[in-house]
Design an enzyme around this catalytic site. Sequence first.
Site, PDB file in Angstrom:
ATOM      1  N   PHE A 157       1.550  44.307  18.371  1.00 35.58           N
ATOM      2  CA  PHE A 157       1.098  45.638  18.155  1.00 35.58           C
ATOM      3  C   PHE A 157       0.692  45.951  19.702  1.00 35.58           C
ATOM      4  O   PHE A 157       0.341  45.677  20.495  1.00 35.58           O
ATOM      5  CB  PHE A 157      -0.206  45.494  17.407  1.00 35.58           C
ATOM      6  N   ASP A 158       1.121  47.437  19.860  1.00 33.57           N
ATOM      7  CA  ASP A 158       0.566  48.044  20.918  1.00 33.57           C
ATOM      8  C   ASP A 158      -0.912  48.691  20.540  1.00 33.57           C
ATOM      9  O   ASP A 158      -1.003  48.575  19.514  1.00 33.57           O
ATOM     10  CB  ASP A 158       1.624  49.457  21.270  1.00 33.57           C
ATOM     11  N   LYS A 159      -1.477  48.562  21.596  1.00 35.94           N
ATOM     12  CA  LYS A 159      -3.225  48.953  21.317  1.00 35.94           C
ATOM     13  C   LYS A 159      -3.274  50.384  21.201  1.00 35.94           C
ATOM     14  O   LYS A 159      -3.655  50.875  20.090  1.00 35.94           O
ATOM     15  CB  LYS A 159      -3.805  48.505  22.326  1.00 35.94           C
ATOM     16  N   THR A 160      -3.104  51.161  22.116  1.00 34.13           N
ATOM     17  CA  THR A 160      -3.408  52.501  22.236  1.00 34.13           C
ATOM     18  C   THR A 160      -2.538  53.557  20.952  1.00 34.13           C
ATOM     19  O   THR A 160      -1.308  53.476  21.268  1.00 34.13           O
ATOM     20  CB  THR A 160      -3.307  53.282  23.627  1.00 34.13           C
TER      21      THR A 160
ATOM     22  N   VAL B 249       5.315  46.649  16.772  1.00 33.36           N
ATOM     23  CA  VAL B 249       4.816  47.992  16.277  1.00 33.36           C
ATOM     24  C   VAL B 249       4.213  48.877  17.374  1.00 33.36           C
ATOM     25  O   VAL B 249       3.223  48.393  18.025  1.00 33.36           O
ATOM     26  CB  VAL B 249       3.614  47.707  15.313  1.00 33.36           C
TER      27      VAL B 249
END
Length: 731
Positions: free
Chosen positions: A419-422, A622
């Site tokens: 996953f990307d965070k932001t 994602v």
Amino acid sequence: MNDLQVEIKRIRTPREARRVEQILSRRPGIVSVSASAGTLQLKWDAEKTNKSAVLKDVEKSGVEILHTKSKDEETEYHDHEHIPAYLRFLGENTELYFAITSGVFWVAGVVSGFISGIPPNIPMILYIIGGFFGGFFTFITAGQDILRGKFEIDFLMLFAAVGAGALGKWGEGALLLFLFSLGHALEHYAMKRARKSIAALSDLTPPVALVKRNGEVVEVPVQQLDLGDIIVVKPNSIIAADGVVVMGNSAVNQAPITGESVPVDKRAHKEWRLQEEVSKLSAEHRVFAGTINGSGVLEVKVLKKSKDSTLARLITLVKEAETQKSPTQHLADNFEKYYVPIVLLVVLLLLGAFLVIDETFKQSFYRAMSVLIAASPCALAISTPSAVLAGIARAARQGVLIKGGRPLEDLGGLQAIAFDKTGTLTEGKPTLTNAIPFGDTTKAHLLEVAVAVEGLSDHPLAAAIVAGGEKELGRTDITPAGNLQALTARGIRADWRGTTVHVGNRRLFEELTGEKVPAEIDREMSQLETGGHTAMIIHQGDKYLGIISVMDVARPEAIATLAALKKMGIKRMIMLTGDNQKVANAIAESIGITDPLGSLLPEEKVKAIERLKLEVGNVAMVGDGVNDAPAMARSTVGIAMGAAGSDVALETADIALMADKLDNLPFAIGLSRKAKQIIKQNLIISLGMVAILVPLTIVGAVAIGPAVVGHEGSTLVVVLNALRLLRYEQK
């Protein structure tokens, strides 16, 4: 190979036409191109490119597209329905009516055979009439196939039925054509039902919009809307274009586009300027074509033309998704390529069996026809595409765009998700998280000072402090500060109510006072920073008032989503972020991420994905589809968040969560697993029936009648089994 006709603005000279042809002929996947005054005729390889990419190449060649028409779109009605013009008054179910009529005459023929006194040729006549209705559309399709130099399943079935009649087995021949036509009719009905969710998208946009022009409100076709037009949206009407609300408040039903079940409140954004990025709009200000307004009147500034709207792109991509074959479908196609010639060879050998064994030509011919019916791969041909289409349609209803059979199948086999965070695991914007007063300062006073000073700043964190402070105080009438001064890399200063206020980091106050900040403040700030917060000290006059902090907080659904994924067997959930490792660890610990990886550049995210693929196998990425596009492209399945607001997300990803809802991810994975299960069941049913019937018909243990029932029955079973996906619900 796919054909595409593109209507374009007029090409003025032959030289210009040749230039366009030369440019396009060099593009990957385009096989041939012919340019004339107002049209382009293109052939492109669906294995190497798709329609969206082809159209982009056309635009890059310097011509303006007015309209497109694919040959498959033009002939789909005929290819699927085979209804001659003189029969179309009966409607789209004409083939089903013919199949039922065939069945009625076949049953009448069977019954008449048991009635004494009936002339012996009456059952035969009834069978022939039944065969006529059952074979009507089969004959048309077989004829079209032969003209194209192909011998498909329809020809094999027609040949078998005629062969049975030639042997005097009129009843078996009529039964074959009845069941085959019934199977085709129900198959077409099932596929139409699966496409219903997709086809309905095309009817969402109204044909006209109410536009403010020269002080009046006039009706304008949606195709003629220009960027910057102000459209008026009346209560309970459909919004005609993507845009920003500039007047009014209302709740909008976005379910047709995003799948959200609850209407979303919209309010005016009066300071919006057209040249700003559309992606910067928050959900409360932005509306989409095809969504339904609530009880308030809205005025919307058009930000995208009708051909570029989210709905238009969604329709295009879903249509393309129908043409993208899954790995299983490719396998089945390759199997059929060798299987059909082998079947025909076996049938030819069986026709000559009377030369080798003690039987008549009639007996050999009968056996050969029985084997031909039993071995025809009708069920195999429809088993995978019916399941893929039903799965894509069900996902679209939930607000999940799955762009083809490959990602639909791959999604269910994931071992890890990155996953990307932001904007993916977090809200993507800072939020006021803490206001901690010191000494005799009250929390209300601390927030009031913070709001008064930060209200003058254009820093991204300032807006979060003002919004959070006003919400907590329950008021917006706070007297603003004056004489704001930015102190680079340290903070800000301002005058408020006769005092000087400073807001900033430790360095600012060490410079002001010549000594370190109080130990209690330093300790509290360190704890907040360890937890991933950005902390700031507020100082008024000669007094420390306290600390405020902001943070990009986790999405409300993130914890539950990650827990659901873990329960589904996804053991490794990785977070890839450019933020420092301390912030990454704090977010990961709070929501359930197993592997937080911080301080990553975009190219380092790509390396992380490649390393994960080597370690665990299938990996999804994602992200928001912009900064994460390279990593998404390298992953097994790229999944875009917020696709309703990102052009790049729709183009880059294999799957798009249209509602920007992370909790749709477990649903999509569950649907994929169910689709794979149904595809596997269908393959077992279709190949299993062939494996049983072929040996039995070769040895003569099964006649044409039972072979017909088994063959056509298996076709109906796999189609009905695939339709179960339309009712899939996540457990």
